[in-house]
Scaffold this active site. Structure first.
Site, PDB file in Angstrom:
ATOM      1  CD  GLU A 165      18.524  55.233  24.047  1.00  0.00           C
ATOM      2  OE1 GLU A 165      19.274  55.515  23.083  1.00  0.00           O
ATOM      3  OE2 GLU A 165      17.726  54.279  24.043  1.00  0.00           O
ATOM      4  CG  HIS A 211      18.776  51.590  22.023  1.00  0.00           C
ATOM      5  ND1 HIS A 211      17.590  52.270  22.222  1.00  0.00           N
ATOM      6  CD2 HIS A 211      18.446  50.457  21.373  1.00  0.00           C
ATOM      7  CE1 HIS A 211      16.584  51.571  21.706  1.00  0.00           C
ATOM      8  NE2 HIS A 211      17.073  50.459  21.184  1.00  0.00           N
ATOM      9  CB  CYS A 235      15.510  51.812  18.369  1.00  0.00           C
ATOM     10  SG  CYS A 235      15.099  50.064  18.301  1.00  0.00           S
TER      11      CYS A 235
END
Lengths: 259, 963
Positions: free
Chosen positions: A213, A211, A96
């Protein structure tokens, strides 16, 4: 083999460093969160890391364009040590805001020339959006981070994620090189050819808007899951690179024995 | 050296869509302002005091998307030629985040400069000068914060705007002199003094000060007293002695709020309340490793003046409350609730009734939403729960509730309990974060008064999320290194409140205001003392750690200044350049204020006041409709329709711990990523029912609690491990000549407090934190020039937080055809207070609440969670609306086997859920819940009931209409 050690950059408005470190740790890496000012005070310490993650967030409040001031800071404060790290072919992921910084640094798509041929422009629908998307890895992708992956879901959370190229030819070149790593299954932000993530020609520098994670466990799936500790799709991306480093190390050891 | 002007043009690859706000504004100009504007284009502007063009271009412009211009440039647009150009820049002293960040960027490149940011807006269409002015004033710039220069396009290009470039600069000639003020003056003069200095002190209070300061006092002293004694800081009304219909109540807070918690704690022998009502936030223990802090604040007055800045500083402010809880908690979730005038207000014939000087409802909505978006997203805190509630009575003052949940470890690395703080005599007082400016002077006292047209511009501020994020990272680092002993936020009242309150820990403090970093020179000592400039915290640092503390601050890029020390002198001593400017005994400041005595009456519900009645012309003519038509109308009512597009602008997943996203009944945060146990989560829900205040605030309070609790129950929360927060926002409840409704409003407040006490003790749930805001009124003129005065609906927001067992949370949408649908909690009776009653002007009783029955049901639901395919609480709109929402979410149909009338379909009786259960579990389910199914989930895309078939796509389209 020894556990690979990743540096996770923090500070100045980066805000996904903790979950990025947690995901890398869950994937088997040793993850160290380092404040960019601490790193700037000792940039040579970069050399002891095997990989780097530039996490998501709003570095410098997204002012002057997302990732711009972080990129300037990396260039001016980490300087040569950072570019040596890149030249040493150590894996780097920009998620990002980290992706935006890699693009502003000129490291994507061409780290060799650092020529600025792409940008992440404001979303076509006109603002920040948080939603889950389905991602399709390209068949010919050289990206080490997404190797062997099939269609999977991750959340996007950004206002400036629309991939734009200075000319159409760049897209064709990247596609033919296998540098387009991930595409959205549907148009979510007006991105060129629905591109969600891409890598450098070596496949080691990887930038993506979604994302990974944020979906290391089923606990954070888009809808509540009963098996909440089971792995989420994002974990695979980090496991891939840990596996790659392990295999790479084996090869190096093997190559060493040949001598 | 002269300053340079840089204009940033978007080039072709950037595309035409430069942010949806420009298109939204153009549409709004046409629809709401009646200005024939076809389009708006924007060019960013920066002004810098230093730098060469080629260096600056690389910093300010992206080579693929933009081009930088440093000299005369006429822009070409796809829209043709513009009619007007509006040049917008910040006023001097207003926080300019892009400018500050740009200066940092230049410094990284070795260029030391000041930078100011702004925008050029190009207006296209057949508009005239008056139209351009209207667009500039209403949409492009807030006059309190920004300066807008409007030019016909030709005139704009005729000037050389790149010559004689000037940056806004605060020029203050005031010297640092302290004024001595005598209070030995007549009552009228005291009143005038209070008004002129924006003290918000009554004549009686000033006389009380006079008694203690016979020879007069300094302006610094008087200002400190005014901040500390403001309604905002002191909650005088909640602590007042009240004559309620002849019965004496000694403090609503003690009698109802605090006592509810004490009684629940005692009767249920609760062991998980760590800190309630004493710290910046309530602290509870739902986990063996970490504690949870929670706080909800309001930021109504600032949001009325500048919705964006008000909401932004509100959310950042409540984050700081959490950062100042215990020895500093990490914010892990935000909540936001807006009570606003409906976005489609005013209808064309109602424009003249709108309050003058207040932003149009749609602008308020967009502004507060953007403020919460930027505040949460840029700080990396997920927004996991919230609500929008629309009613016309919020047109004079919007209510903006912002909340934050934080996580504290039980113990810090050095073994100290993280929930406890204690400053010691000799500890240094550090002010960290931002510098002080004139912005934010008198926030506390201003919000303790009604809004009129002459609100002070300095009460408005813009927040700086980047600075605050750095402060947060730094403080959590310093906390874990054990570098400080106590901490609090600088909120209302600035240093006067933070230092004044912390001084009570050691019984004294001394600071020198000349040591405070300032944004610009010329601030007087009293201004430094009470300014509410943002992003600041006050920290007590043991002298041995002072150097390490400063070093860590510098490493994090955070400003920290040692401004004094804690003492045991019994006084708050304030110096300026070593000269004493205030000396105030702490006991006088904190404990001497005489209890307020107020009158309250309650004689039953009353219809709306005149202002609101005037603006409801349309509604009163709406006739009853068939149930299917009514359902579709309800589904698109602003209070019910989907808010998805607004909620998706909030990052609700950062920190990777959001288990239930904010589209369900309540949000759930997983605690493992925050150091908690793997199986633990926490649910957050909210409830409010302001329209019931017109019937009976007693019921209103109970409905609010019940809705918040239903939210957490539907999100898998344990009703036996659930805490509550109360946030009251009331119209002025102090009776006076100017406020003839005061005693009745206070009566309403008493009723609400009674209801709150009864339901908290009935449900066995403690209140752990709360806040009240008591001056939510508008007094002024409407746009037609008539005098108007009206307050908000008496509003109580209840927030609930409960422990969740991970893996047990059901979804709220129908999952499988053949599942049986049940309505748990009974049919309810009475349309009073419902959205249906509001739309169709039905007068009816509101359904009663059966607390014993409800809490028993919630416990049974919690035990039986694995049985449910879906679980959704019935709230706004009633049963049929909740059922429709479960259908839409799961793309399923429903066939009902019971006959419905309007009451059964749309009453909003509390304590109810629409659930679905696999047919195979019918018997087990029947043993726990003695109810019969009301229908079946189907694969047919329709809702069938009473012989009516309503297609799902129609239902879905109505609900998704949004605003």
């Amino acid at each position: 083999m020894s556990q690979p050690v990743f540096l996770i950059l923090s500070g100045d408005g980066i805000n996904c460093e903790r979950e990025t470190a947690a995901a890398l740790a869950a994937a088997g890496a040793k993850a160290e969160i380092v404040h960019i000012n601490d790193l700037a005070a000792r940039p040579d310490s970069l050399a002891r890391f095997d990989g780097m993650a530039i996490p998501g967030g709003f570095s410098f409040g997204d002012e002057l364009g997302s990732g711009q001031i972080l990129a300037l800071k990396i260039r001016h404060k980490l300087g040569k040590n950072f570019f040596d790290f890149i030249a040493a072919r150590k894996p780097v992921i920009g998620i990002c805001n980290g992706f935006q910084a890699l693009v502003k640094l000129g490291l994507l798509p061409y780290p060799e020339t650092q020529k600025r041929v792409m940008a992440l422009a404001p979303n076509a629908q006109g603002g920040f959006i948080d939603r889950w998307v389905t991602l399709q890895p390209a068949q010919n992708s050289v990206c080490k981070w997404t190797e062997g992956m099939e269609t999977f879901d991750l959340p996007i959370r950004h206002g400036e994620g629309r991939v734009v190229f200075s000319e159409d030819a760049i897209y064709h070149e990247l596609r033919d090189n296998g540098q387009i790593a991930l595409s959205y299954a549907e148009d979510v932000n007006g991105s060129h050819k629905r591109i969600a993530g891409l890598c450098d020609p070596s496949g080691l520098i990887f930038g993506l808007m979604p994302h990974p994670e944020a979906f290391a466990h089923q606990a954070t799936h888009r809808t509540p899951q009963r098996a909440f500790m089971a792995a989420g799709a994002g974990l695979r991306i980090f496991k891939n690179i840990v596996y790659y480093l392990a295999e790479n190390q084996k090869e190096k050891i093997y190559a060493g024995r040949q001598h | 050296m002269t300053a340079l002007r840089i204009e940033i043009e978007n080039t072709a690859p950037a595309g035409r869509n430069q942010g949806g706000r420009l298109e939204k504004w153009a549409a709004e100009a046409r629809e709401t302002l009646n200005v024939p504007l076809t389009a708006i284009a924007e060019v960013k502007v920066y002004k810098t005091t230093n730098g060469k063009a080629e260096d600056l271009a690389a910093v300010f412009a992206d080579p693929v998307l933009q081009q930088a211009h440093f000299s005369h440039k006429e822009y070409r647009f796809l829209h043709g030629a513009p009619a007007f150009v509006v040049d917008v820049g910040f006023r001097a002293g207003v926080t300019d985040n892009p400018g500050h960040a740009a200066a940092e960027a230049l410094a990284l490149c070795g260029i030391e400069a000041r930078v100011a940011s702004g925008s050029l807006y190009f207006l296209f269409g057949e508009l005239d000068a008056a139209g351009a002015e209207k667009v500039a004033r209403e949409l492009l710039a807030n006059d309190l914060l920004q300066k807008a220069e409007i030019y016909p396009a030709n005139d704009f290009y005729a000037r050389d705007r790149f010559k004689n470039v000037k940056l806004p600069e605060v020029v203050r000639t005031a010297d640092a002199r302290v004024e001595k003020i005598s209070l030995d003056i007549a009552d009228g003069a005291l009143e005038a003094l209070s008004r002129q200095r924006c003290l918000a002190l009554t004549v009686d209070e000033l006389k009380h000060v006079r008694g203690a300061f016979k020879t007069g006092l300094t302006d610094v002293e008087l200002e400190i007293i005014a901040q500390s004694w403001s309604e905002h800081c002191r909650h005088k009304i909640f602590g007042a002695e009240i004559d309620y219909n002849g019965e004496k109540i000694d403090s609503l807070y003690k009698t109802f709020v605090k006592r509810a918690t004490q009684d629940v704690k005692r009767s249920r022998k609760l062991g998980w309340l760590v800190s309630v009502f004493s710290d910046n936030a309530g602290i509870v223990r739902f986990d063996d490793h970490i504690d949870l802090c929670i706080k909800v604040e309001t930021h109504n007055s600032p949001s009325a003046l500048d919705p964006y800045g008000g909401a932004l500083t509100g959310i950042l402010g409540v984050n700081r409350d959490i950062l100042g809880a215990g020895l500093g908690a990490r914010p892990v979730a935000n909540t936001d609730v807006f009570c606003l005038a409906p976005p489609d207000m005013p209808a064309r014939d109602e424009e003249q009734f709108m309050p003058r000087g207040v932003k149009a409802p749609k602008r308020v909505l967009e502004g507060v939403h953007k403020g919460v978006e930027d505040g949460g997203n840029k700080s990396g805190i997920p927004t996991v729960n919230g609500a929008f509630f629309f009613d016309r009575d919020y047109a004079g003052k919007p209510l903006v509730f912002v909340g934050t949940v934080g996580v504290l470890p039980h113990a810090l690395p050095d073994g100290r309990k993280a929930a406890e703080k204690q400053a010691n005599v000799g500890d240094r007082i550090f002010m960290i974060g931002g510098a002080i400016g004139a912005d934010g002077i008198h926030g506390a006292t201003f919000s303790s008064m009604e809004i009129d047209e002459n609100a002070p511009a300095t009460a408005v501020q813009i927040g700086d999320p980047l600075t605050q994020k750095r402060v947060t990272d730094f403080l959590l680092d310093a906390r874990d290194l054990g570098l400080y002993s106590a901490i609090t936020d600088n909120g209302a009242g600035g240093l006067s409140s933070s230092v004044g309150e912390m001084a009570q820990m050691t019984n004294g403090a001394e600071i020198d205001l000349a040591l405070c970093p300032v944004k610009y020179p010329g601030l007087k000592p009293w201004e430094l003392m009470v300014s509410e400039s943002q992003e600041r915290m006050t920290v007590a640092v043991p002298p041995k750690h002072a150097k390490a503390f400063l070093d860590r601050a510098e490493r994090h890029g955070v400003s920290a200044a040692d401004i004094g020390s804690f003492t045991d002198s019994g006084n708050l001593e304030v110096l300026y350049n070593k000269e004493r400017v205030a000396s105030l005994p702490l006991d006088f400041l904190h404990d001497s204020l005489p209890q307020m005595k107020l009158k309250a009456t309650w004689d039953g519900g009353r219809p709306r006041a005149n202002w609101s009645a005037q603006t409801r012309l349309q509604d009163r003519t709406r006739k009853a409709e068939n149930l299917d038509a009514a359902l579709l109308r309800l589904l698109q009512a602003p209070n019910i329709t989907s808010k998805e597009k607004w909620v998706r602008a909030y990052d609700h997943e950062v920190q990777a711990a959001t288990h239930v996203k904010p589209f369900a009944d309540g949000g759930v945060i997983w605690l493992k990523p925050h150091g908690g146990a793997e199986e633990n989560g926490v649910a957050i829900g909210c409830g409010l029912a302001p329209r019931l205040s017109l019937h009976d605030p007693y019921l209103m309070a109970q409905y609010a609690v019940d809705e918040a609790v239903r939210n957490i129950v539907a999100a898998g929360g344990d009703p036996d491990m659930c805490c509550l927060l109360d946030n009251f926002c009331w119209p002025d409840p102090v009776q006076s000549e100017k406020n003839p409704e005061g005693a009745y409003r206070l009566g309403q407040l008493v009723r609400a407090c009674q209801g709150l006490y009864d339901v908290c003790t009935g449900y066995g749930m403690p209140l752990v934190s709360g806040k009240d805001s008591m001056k939510n009124d508008f007094k002024g003129k409407d746009k037609g020039g008539r005098d108007i005065a009206f307050g908000v609906l008496p509003t109580l927001l209840v927030t609930a937080m409960a422990r969740v067992k991970m893996g047990s949370v059901p979804v709220n949408r129908f999952c499988a055809a053949g599942d049986l649908i049940y309505l748990l909690g009974g049919a309810g009776k009475g349309l009073g207070g419902s959205e249906y009653a509001h739309i169709y002007n039905v007068r009816d009783n509101a359904p009663a609440i059966d607390m014993e029955h409800n809490i028993a049901l919630y416990r049974r639901i919690h035990q039986a969670l694995p049985l449910f395919s879906s679980l959704h609480d019935v709230s706004e709109g009633g049963m049929l609306v909740a059922l429709s929402e479960s259908m839409i979410g799961g793309s399923k149909g429903a066939k009902l086997s019971v006959a419905l009338d309007a009451d059964a379909s749309f009453n909003e009786a509390p304590g109810r859920f629409i659930v679905s259960v696999p047919a195979a579990k019918r018997e087990t389910f029947g043993k726990i819940f003695t109810v019969q199914p009301i229908g079946t989930v189907t694969d047919d895309a329709e809702l069938s009931f009473n012989g009516i078939s309503l297609p799902l796509d129609k239902i879905s389209a109505a609900w998704k209409k949004g605003f």
